[in-house]
Design a protein around this motif. Structure first.
Motif, PDB file in Angstrom:
ATOM      1  N   PRO A  12       0.856  -1.597  -0.289  1.00  0.00           N
ATOM      2  CA  PRO A  12      -0.172   0.277  -0.336  1.00  0.00           C
ATOM      3  C   PRO A  12       1.036   1.357  -0.137  1.00  0.00           C
ATOM      4  CG  PRO A  12      -1.024  -1.743   1.451  1.00  0.00           C
ATOM      5  CD  PRO A  12       0.330  -2.299   1.266  1.00  0.00           C
ATOM      6  N   VAL A  13       0.728   1.866  -0.811  1.00  0.00           N
ATOM      7  CA  VAL A  13       1.584   3.537  -0.718  1.00  0.00           C
ATOM      8  C   VAL A  13       1.087   4.174   0.399  1.00  0.00           C
ATOM      9  CG1 VAL A  13       1.592   6.012  -1.920  1.00  0.00           C
ATOM     10  CG2 VAL A  13       0.241   3.633  -3.470  1.00  0.00           C
ATOM     11  N   LEU A  71      -7.003  -2.049 -13.977  1.00  0.00           N
ATOM     12  CA  LEU A  71      -6.980  -1.082 -14.334  1.00  0.00           C
ATOM     13  C   LEU A  71      -8.658  -0.639 -13.962  1.00  0.00           C
ATOM     14  CD1 LEU A  71      -4.796   0.151 -17.109  1.00  0.00           C
ATOM     15  CD2 LEU A  71      -4.450   1.216 -15.042  1.00  0.00           C
ATOM     16  N   PRO A  72      -9.623   0.600 -14.517  1.00  0.00           N
ATOM     17  CA  PRO A  72     -10.699   0.829 -13.912  1.00  0.00           C
ATOM     18  C   PRO A  72     -10.623   0.760 -15.395  1.00  0.00           C
ATOM     19  CG  PRO A  72      -9.586   2.485 -12.826  1.00  0.00           C
ATOM     20  CD  PRO A  72      -8.440   1.799 -13.591  1.00  0.00           C
ATOM     21  N   GLU A  73     -12.162   0.614 -15.686  1.00  0.00           N
ATOM     22  CA  GLU A  73     -12.396   0.075 -17.508  1.00  0.00           C
ATOM     23  C   GLU A  73     -12.256   0.694 -17.423  1.00  0.00           C
ATOM     24  OE1 GLU A  73     -13.631  -2.027 -20.058  1.00  0.00           O
ATOM     25  OE2 GLU A  73     -13.306  -3.280 -18.554  1.00  0.00           O
ATOM     26  N   SER A  74     -13.099   2.742 -17.163  1.00  0.00           N
ATOM     27  CA  SER A  74     -12.733   3.828 -18.226  1.00  0.00           C
ATOM     28  C   SER A  74     -11.431   4.099 -18.607  1.00  0.00           C
ATOM     29  CB  SER A  74     -12.885   4.293 -17.211  1.00  0.00           C
ATOM     30  OG  SER A  74     -12.428   4.505 -16.066  1.00  0.00           O
ATOM     31  N   GLN A  75      -9.956   4.151 -17.741  1.00  0.00           N
ATOM     32  CA  GLN A  75      -8.730   3.944 -18.393  1.00  0.00           C
ATOM     33  C   GLN A  75      -8.179   3.275 -19.742  1.00  0.00           C
ATOM     34  OE1 GLN A  75      -5.668   4.823 -15.593  1.00  0.00           O
ATOM     35  NE2 GLN A  75      -6.883   5.025 -13.576  1.00  0.00           N
ATOM     36  N   ASP A 104      -4.413   1.745   1.559  1.00  0.00           N
ATOM     37  CA  ASP A 104      -5.100  -0.209   1.319  1.00  0.00           C
ATOM     38  C   ASP A 104      -6.341   0.032   0.240  1.00  0.00           C
ATOM     39  OD1 ASP A 104      -3.683  -1.044   3.494  1.00  0.00           O
ATOM     40  OD2 ASP A 104      -5.443  -0.524   4.798  1.00  0.00           O
ATOM     41  N   ASN A 105      -6.401   0.967   0.439  1.00  0.00           N
ATOM     42  CA  ASN A 105      -7.680   1.740  -1.115  1.00  0.00           C
ATOM     43  C   ASN A 105      -6.832   1.833  -2.488  1.00  0.00           C
ATOM     44  OD1 ASN A 105     -10.281   0.519   0.903  1.00  0.00           O
ATOM     45  ND2 ASN A 105     -10.066   2.788   1.419  1.00  0.00           N
ATOM     46  N   LYS A 106      -6.404   1.430  -3.201  1.00  0.00           N
ATOM     47  CA  LYS A 106      -5.275   1.811  -3.702  1.00  0.00           C
ATOM     48  C   LYS A 106      -6.401   2.207  -5.513  1.00  0.00           C
ATOM     49  CE  LYS A 106      -2.893  -1.938  -5.435  1.00  0.00           C
ATOM     50  NZ  LYS A 106      -2.030  -2.530  -6.432  1.00  0.00           N
ATOM     51  N   GLU A 107      -5.732   3.282  -5.775  1.00  0.00           N
ATOM     52  CA  GLU A 107      -6.328   3.579  -6.910  1.00  0.00           C
ATOM     53  C   GLU A 107      -4.922   4.142  -8.057  1.00  0.00           C
ATOM     54  OE1 GLU A 107      -8.863   7.642  -6.731  1.00  0.00           O
ATOM     55  OE2 GLU A 107      -8.727   7.147  -4.457  1.00  0.00           O
ATOM     56  N   ILE A 108      -5.314   4.043  -9.565  1.00  0.00           N
ATOM     57  CA  ILE A 108      -4.198   3.635  -9.779  1.00  0.00           C
ATOM     58  C   ILE A 108      -4.900   4.483 -11.084  1.00  0.00           C
ATOM     59  CG2 ILE A 108      -3.222   2.664 -11.715  1.00  0.00           C
ATOM     60  CD1 ILE A 108      -3.504  -0.116  -9.934  1.00  0.00           C
ATOM     61  N   GLU A 109      -4.112   5.317 -11.911  1.00  0.00           N
ATOM     62  CA  GLU A 109      -3.651   6.611 -12.930  1.00  0.00           C
ATOM     63  C   GLU A 109      -2.741   5.970 -13.739  1.00  0.00           C
ATOM     64  OE1 GLU A 109      -3.635  11.429 -13.904  1.00  0.00           O
ATOM     65  OE2 GLU A 109      -4.042  10.919 -11.565  1.00  0.00           O
ATOM     66  N   VAL A 110      -3.283   5.740 -14.706  1.00  0.00           N
ATOM     67  CA  VAL A 110      -2.561   5.034 -16.200  1.00  0.00           C
ATOM     68  C   VAL A 110      -2.114   6.755 -16.603  1.00  0.00           C
ATOM     69  CG1 VAL A 110      -2.285   4.055 -18.701  1.00  0.00           C
ATOM     70  CG2 VAL A 110      -3.679   3.090 -16.272  1.00  0.00           C
ATOM     71  N   LYS A 111      -0.564   6.510 -17.213  1.00  0.00           N
ATOM     72  CA  LYS A 111      -0.144   7.742 -17.867  1.00  0.00           C
ATOM     73  C   LYS A 111       0.570   6.885 -19.243  1.00  0.00           C
ATOM     74  CE  LYS A 111      -0.489  10.714 -15.245  1.00  0.00           C
ATOM     75  NZ  LYS A 111      -1.859  11.532 -14.944  1.00  0.00           N
ATOM     76  N   GLY A 112       0.540   5.637 -19.337  1.00  0.00           N
ATOM     77  CA  GLY A 112       1.005   5.529 -19.971  1.00  0.00           C
ATOM     78  C   GLY A 112       2.375   4.974 -21.058  1.00  0.00           C
ATOM     79  N   GLY A 113       2.673   5.309 -21.957  1.00  0.00           N
ATOM     80  CA  GLY A 113       4.499   4.883 -22.398  1.00  0.00           C
ATOM     81  C   GLY A 113       5.003   6.276 -21.611  1.00  0.00           C
ATOM     82  N   ARG A 114       5.823   6.400 -22.396  1.00  0.00           N
ATOM     83  CA  ARG A 114       7.149   7.579 -21.632  1.00  0.00           C
ATOM     84  C   ARG A 114       6.895   8.614 -22.340  1.00  0.00           C
ATOM     85  NH1 ARG A 114       9.599  11.223 -24.277  1.00  0.00           N
ATOM     86  NH2 ARG A 114       9.397   9.497 -26.469  1.00  0.00           N
ATOM     87  N   ASP A 115       5.983   8.012 -23.072  1.00  0.00           N
ATOM     88  CA  ASP A 115       5.767  10.277 -24.193  1.00  0.00           C
ATOM     89  C   ASP A 115       4.697  10.988 -22.933  1.00  0.00           C
ATOM     90  OD1 ASP A 115       4.221   8.039 -25.741  1.00  0.00           O
ATOM     91  OD2 ASP A 115       4.568   9.093 -27.175  1.00  0.00           O
TER      92      ASP A 115
END
Length: 169
Positions: A12-13, A71-75, A104-115
């Motif tokens: 956990p973060v 990941l959440p479907e929306s991402q 404990d309630n992890k949330e993920i935010e995708v950034k994607g590739g390096r760019d």
């Protein structure tokens, strides 16, 4: 050729922190730039950001499948790169970068590739010259494939894990 590096856990973060996660192969200029940029953010803002790194030419694909399932479907329909026209669901190149928050309630935010990660960092930290120097979306020099810390598991999150282990002893 060797075997894949085992995928380390992502504990956990800590509350109030954001973990920058960078995964990719151990020989890639794009992965090298993402690692250096994440490390620079963590060094400049250690009270807000920590890092988690996984570098394995063989294990990256397995980790990518695992992360996409979290990941959440929306991402999944978001763009993952600026140059390939892929979505997060179709992302296949190295690196893959995401942020984790929430304890404990992890949330993920995708950034994607390096760019995409570089673009985010450049916008997020407009007054930090060290971060700006690493946040250009153009491809980094090929020599960066060999000039980054490929320690796996790696990142500043290990300091918190090690401190907790010492306190529990």
């Amino acid at each position: 050729m060797g075997s894949a590096v085992p995928i380390p856990s992502r504990p956990p973060v800590p509350t109030g922190m954001t973990r920058i996660c960078v995964a990719g192969g151990s020989i890639s200029h794009n992965v090298g730039r993402a690692q250096k940029l994440a490390a620079a953010i963590g060094q400049a803002h250690p009270d807000q950001y920590e890092t988690w790194f996984y570098f394995s030419n063989k294990g990256f694909r397995d980790l990518l499948v695992q992360i996409k399932q979290e990941l959440p479907e929306s991402q999944l329909s978001q763009p993952s790169t600026k140059d390939k026209g892929t979505t997060v669901a179709d992302h296949h190149s190295m690196p893959f970068v995401w942020l984790e928050t929430g304890g404990d309630n992890k949330e993920i935010e995708v950034k994607g590739g390096r760019d995409m990660f570089c673009e985010w960092a450049g916008n997020q930290f407009p007054n930090d010259q060290a971060i700006q120097a690493l946040s250009g979306v153009e491809a980094p020099p090929l020599k960066e494939a060999f000039t980054f810390d490929t320690t796996t598991p790696g990142g500043t999150y290990l300091a918190a894990v090690n401190k907790q282990q010492v306190e529990e002893e």
